[in-house]
Design a protein around this motif. Structure first.
Motif, PDB file in Angstrom:
ATOM      1  N   ASP A   1      19.628  41.706  38.243  1.00 49.09           N
ATOM      2  CA  ASP A   1      18.926  42.313  37.114  1.00 49.09           C
ATOM      3  C   ASP A   1      18.764  43.820  37.314  1.00 49.09           C
ATOM      4  OD1 ASP A   1      17.624  42.211  34.636  1.00 49.09           O
ATOM      5  OD2 ASP A   1      15.663  42.097  35.580  1.00 49.09           O
ATOM      6  N   ASP A   2      19.749  44.448  37.905  1.00 53.60           N
ATOM      7  CA  ASP A   2      19.679  45.871  38.193  1.00 53.60           C
ATOM      8  C   ASP A   2      21.062  46.470  37.998  1.00 53.60           C
ATOM      9  OD1 ASP A   2      17.888  48.049  39.879  1.00 53.60           O
ATOM     10  OD2 ASP A   2      20.029  48.202  40.300  1.00 53.60           O
ATOM     11  N   LEU A   3      21.161  47.565  37.265  1.00 57.10           N
ATOM     12  CA  LEU A   3      22.456  48.150  36.932  1.00 57.10           C
ATOM     13  C   LEU A   3      23.175  48.679  38.160  1.00 57.10           C
ATOM     14  CD1 LEU A   3      24.528  48.991  34.840  1.00 57.10           C
ATOM     15  CD2 LEU A   3      23.211  51.080  34.446  1.00 57.10           C
ATOM     16  N   ILE A   4      22.454  49.351  39.064  1.00 54.38           N
ATOM     17  CA  ILE A   4      23.092  49.894  40.260  1.00 54.38           C
ATOM     18  C   ILE A   4      23.596  48.770  41.155  1.00 54.38           C
ATOM     19  CG2 ILE A   4      22.776  51.333  42.287  1.00 54.38           C
ATOM     20  CD1 ILE A   4      22.763  52.850  39.667  1.00 54.38           C
ATOM     21  N   ALA A   5      22.758  47.763  41.384  1.00 56.56           N
ATOM     22  CA  ALA A   5      23.190  46.632  42.207  1.00 56.56           C
ATOM     23  C   ALA A   5      24.354  45.894  41.561  1.00 56.56           C
ATOM     24  CB  ALA A   5      22.015  45.683  42.434  1.00 56.56           C
ATOM     25  N   SER A   6      24.351  45.801  40.240  1.00 56.01           N
ATOM     26  CA  SER A   6      25.462  45.158  39.535  1.00 56.01           C
ATOM     27  C   SER A   6      26.766  45.931  39.752  1.00 56.01           C
ATOM     28  CB  SER A   6      25.153  45.059  38.040  1.00 56.01           C
ATOM     29  OG  SER A   6      24.040  44.230  37.801  1.00 56.01           O
ATOM     30  N   ALA A   7      26.691  47.268  39.718  1.00 53.55           N
ATOM     31  CA  ALA A   7      27.888  48.073  39.954  1.00 53.55           C
ATOM     32  C   ALA A   7      28.415  47.872  41.372  1.00 53.55           C
ATOM     33  CB  ALA A   7      27.580  49.549  39.701  1.00 53.55           C
ATOM     34  N   VAL A   8      27.486  47.754  42.338  1.00 53.74           N
ATOM     35  CA  VAL A   8      27.911  47.496  43.723  1.00 53.74           C
ATOM     36  C   VAL A   8      28.622  46.146  43.826  1.00 53.74           C
ATOM     37  CG1 VAL A   8      27.092  47.114  46.077  1.00 53.74           C
ATOM     38  CG2 VAL A   8      26.116  48.954  44.700  1.00 53.74           C
ATOM     39  N   LEU A   9      28.046  45.117  43.204  1.00 54.54           N
ATOM     40  CA  LEU A   9      28.663  43.794  43.257  1.00 54.54           C
ATOM     41  C   LEU A   9      29.979  43.766  42.499  1.00 54.54           C
ATOM     42  CD1 LEU A   9      25.510  41.528  42.873  1.00 54.54           C
ATOM     43  CD2 LEU A   9      27.019  41.690  44.859  1.00 54.54           C
ATOM     44  N   LEU A  10      30.100  44.538  41.431  1.00 55.74           N
ATOM     45  CA  LEU A  10      31.387  44.634  40.740  1.00 55.74           C
ATOM     46  C   LEU A  10      32.453  45.239  41.656  1.00 55.74           C
ATOM     47  CD1 LEU A  10      30.390  45.772  37.133  1.00 55.74           C
ATOM     48  CD2 LEU A  10      31.489  43.620  37.779  1.00 55.74           C
ATOM     49  N   GLY A  11      32.045  46.211  42.473  1.00 55.18           N
ATOM     50  CA  GLY A  11      32.979  46.755  43.447  1.00 55.18           C
ATOM     51  C   GLY A  11      33.417  45.717  44.474  1.00 55.18           C
ATOM     52  N   VAL A  12      32.483  44.873  44.893  1.00 55.43           N
ATOM     53  CA  VAL A  12      32.821  43.790  45.823  1.00 55.43           C
ATOM     54  C   VAL A  12      33.791  42.811  45.161  1.00 55.43           C
ATOM     55  CG1 VAL A  12      31.894  41.840  47.124  1.00 55.43           C
ATOM     56  CG2 VAL A  12      30.656  44.008  47.074  1.00 55.43           C
ATOM     57  N   LEU A  13      33.505  42.440  43.909  1.00 57.90           N
ATOM     58  CA  LEU A  13      34.393  41.541  43.181  1.00 57.90           C
ATOM     59  C   LEU A  13      35.784  42.142  43.017  1.00 57.90           C
ATOM     60  CD1 LEU A  13      32.344  39.926  40.252  1.00 57.90           C
ATOM     61  CD2 LEU A  13      33.568  38.759  42.081  1.00 57.90           C
ATOM     62  N   ALA A  14      35.846  43.430  42.694  1.00 59.48           N
ATOM     63  CA  ALA A  14      37.139  44.089  42.528  1.00 59.48           C
ATOM     64  C   ALA A  14      37.935  44.070  43.829  1.00 59.48           C
ATOM     65  CB  ALA A  14      36.930  45.520  42.043  1.00 59.48           C
ATOM     66  N   THR A  15      37.256  44.285  44.942  1.00 58.12           N
ATOM     67  CA  THR A  15      37.938  44.282  46.242  1.00 58.12           C
ATOM     68  C   THR A  15      38.503  42.913  46.565  1.00 58.12           C
ATOM     69  OG1 THR A  15      36.443  46.022  47.040  1.00 58.12           O
ATOM     70  CG2 THR A  15      37.648  44.749  48.692  1.00 58.12           C
ATOM     71  N   PHE A  16      37.688  41.867  46.414  1.00 57.26           N
ATOM     72  CA  PHE A  16      38.159  40.513  46.700  1.00 57.26           C
ATOM     73  C   PHE A  16      39.290  40.112  45.750  1.00 57.26           C
ATOM     74  CE2 PHE A  16      33.733  39.418  48.493  1.00 57.26           C
ATOM     75  CZ  PHE A  16      34.135  39.806  49.750  1.00 57.26           C
ATOM     76  N   THR A  17      39.159  40.470  44.481  1.00 61.59           N
ATOM     77  CA  THR A  17      40.190  40.098  43.502  1.00 61.59           C
ATOM     78  C   THR A  17      41.511  40.787  43.814  1.00 61.59           C
ATOM     79  OG1 THR A  17      38.502  39.784  41.793  1.00 61.59           O
ATOM     80  CG2 THR A  17      40.768  40.058  41.056  1.00 61.59           C
ATOM     81  N   ALA A  18      41.457  42.076  44.126  1.00 59.53           N
ATOM     82  CA  ALA A  18      42.688  42.796  44.449  1.00 59.53           C
ATOM     83  C   ALA A  18      43.342  42.238  45.711  1.00 59.53           C
ATOM     84  CB  ALA A  18      42.385  44.283  44.615  1.00 59.53           C
ATOM     85  N   ALA A  19      42.532  41.918  46.718  1.00 64.81           N
ATOM     86  CA  ALA A  19      43.092  41.364  47.957  1.00 64.81           C
ATOM     87  C   ALA A  19      43.716  39.999  47.724  1.00 64.81           C
ATOM     88  CB  ALA A  19      41.993  41.271  49.016  1.00 64.81           C
ATOM     89  N   ALA A  20      43.051  39.144  46.918  1.00 66.04           N
ATOM     90  CA  ALA A  20      43.600  37.826  46.630  1.00 66.04           C
ATOM     91  C   ALA A  20      44.870  37.929  45.802  1.00 66.04           C
ATOM     92  CB  ALA A  20      42.560  36.969  45.905  1.00 66.04           C
ATOM     93  N   THR A  21      44.895  38.849  44.850  1.00 64.66           N
ATOM     94  CA  THR A  21      46.081  39.006  44.006  1.00 64.66           C
ATOM     95  C   THR A  21      47.278  39.468  44.815  1.00 64.66           C
ATOM     96  OG1 THR A  21      44.630  39.572  42.156  1.00 64.66           O
ATOM     97  CG2 THR A  21      46.957  40.079  41.910  1.00 64.66           C
ATOM     98  N   LEU A  22      47.031  40.268  45.826  1.00 62.45           N
ATOM     99  CA  LEU A  22      48.122  40.750  46.668  1.00 62.45           C
ATOM    100  C   LEU A  22      48.853  39.609  47.366  1.00 62.45           C
ATOM    101  CD1 LEU A  22      49.493  43.338  47.714  1.00 62.45           C
ATOM    102  CD2 LEU A  22      47.866  43.341  49.607  1.00 62.45           C
ATOM    103  N   LEU A  23      48.161  38.477  47.569  1.00 58.28           N
ATOM    104  CA  LEU A  23      48.771  37.324  48.240  1.00 58.28           C
ATOM    105  C   LEU A  23      49.584  36.444  47.302  1.00 58.28           C
ATOM    106  CD1 LEU A  23      45.724  36.245  50.460  1.00 58.28           C
ATOM    107  CD2 LEU A  23      47.696  37.637  51.124  1.00 58.28           C
TER     108      LEU A  23
END
Length: 264
Positions: A131-153
């Motif tokens: 429920d926080d915009l800054i924390a949401s942006a941080v978690l979106l960065g985490v999601l982007a990292t995991f998604t990009a790494a998984a897609t690379l495989l």
């Protein structure tokens, strides 16, 4: 025992972890093990939606995850709140993570792929109730990292690089929205504390572009499903499935930001 907001979320996280463990077993395709795995996955996906109506309103929010303070500024606490949007988002994130685990373990693939899918699903559950915009942006960065790494495989390097670029630019859209919001001041970036008058058209536009890039800008991006089976290896079809949690998470953040405006 009083049902609190943590219990359905922990139930989904534990169910997702059990599915990952069961799908890693050598006898995962046996009918009994397969039925048990499906049942656990279904429970994990339905738990937030089924339990939400029974959670007392007093236990739904105001839980601090972490806190930080700017130089000369107030102390900011990142919190989570299990509301209707959060329950649906956690359910969808768990469901797509379970489906991705089944697809990722259907044949011999990289052993790192199921781990990335599990981490992506857990991050999506956390983002759905943040429920926080800054924390949401941080978690979106985490999601982007995991998604990009998984897609690379599961995708050619050029396609994986394009997806990573879309996610990176989408994340910058949410960062820009937070920077534009900070011009108006405020004691917190919690969505409930943001003044409706502080949401300018530029903030909405930046967040909308970010969510569109995370959600795939269908049908214009290279991870769409059309004619994939006829042109590429079977594992190529995983690209869209792996990218869905990131799109769901970004869409939920945009919905929360639009809800702050309190307009029709």
């Amino acid at each position: 025992m009083t049902l609190t907001a943590e219990l359905p979320l922990v139930g989904s996280a534990v169910a997702l972890a059990l599915v990952a463990i069961l799908r890693a077993l050598p006898w995962r395709e046996r009918p009994a093990v397969l039925a048990l795995t499906l049942a656990i996955g279904a429970f994990g996906g339905l738990a937030p939606v089924l339990a939400y109506p029974f959670v007392p309103p007093a236990t739904l929010d105001l839980h601090a995850l972490w806190e930080w303070s700017a130089v000369g500024g107030p102390t900011i606490q990142a919190s989570y709140r299990l509301d209707g949007i959060g329950a649906i988002g956690a359910a969808l994130g768990t469901a797509y993570a379970v489906a991705s685990l089944f697809a990722a373990t259907r044949s011999e693939r990289s052993p790192l792929l199921p781990a990335l899918v599990l981490a992506n699903g857990l991050a999506t559950i956390a983002l759905a109730v943040t429920d926080d915009l800054i924390a949401s942006a941080v978690l979106l960065g985490v999601l982007a990292t995991f998604t990009a790494a998984a897609t690379l495989l599961v995708a050619p390097p050029r396609a994986a690089a394009r997806i990573a670029a879309y996610l990176a630019f989408g994340l910058q859209g949410f960062v820009l929205a937070a920077l534009l919001l900070s011009r108006f001041g405020g004691a917190s970036f919690r969505f409930g504390d943001i003044r409706p008058t502080a949401i300018s058209p530029g903030i909405v536009l930046a967040a909308s572009i970010g969510a569109a890039l995370f959600a795939g800008l269908y049908p214009f991006v290279p991870w769409r499903y059309q004619r994939v089976r006829a042109r590429t290896h079977e594992r190529e079809t995983l690209r869209g499935l792996l990218a869905m949690p990131a799109g769901i998470g970004a869409s939920l953040v945009l919905l929360r930001l639009l809800g702050v405006t309190r307009t029709d």
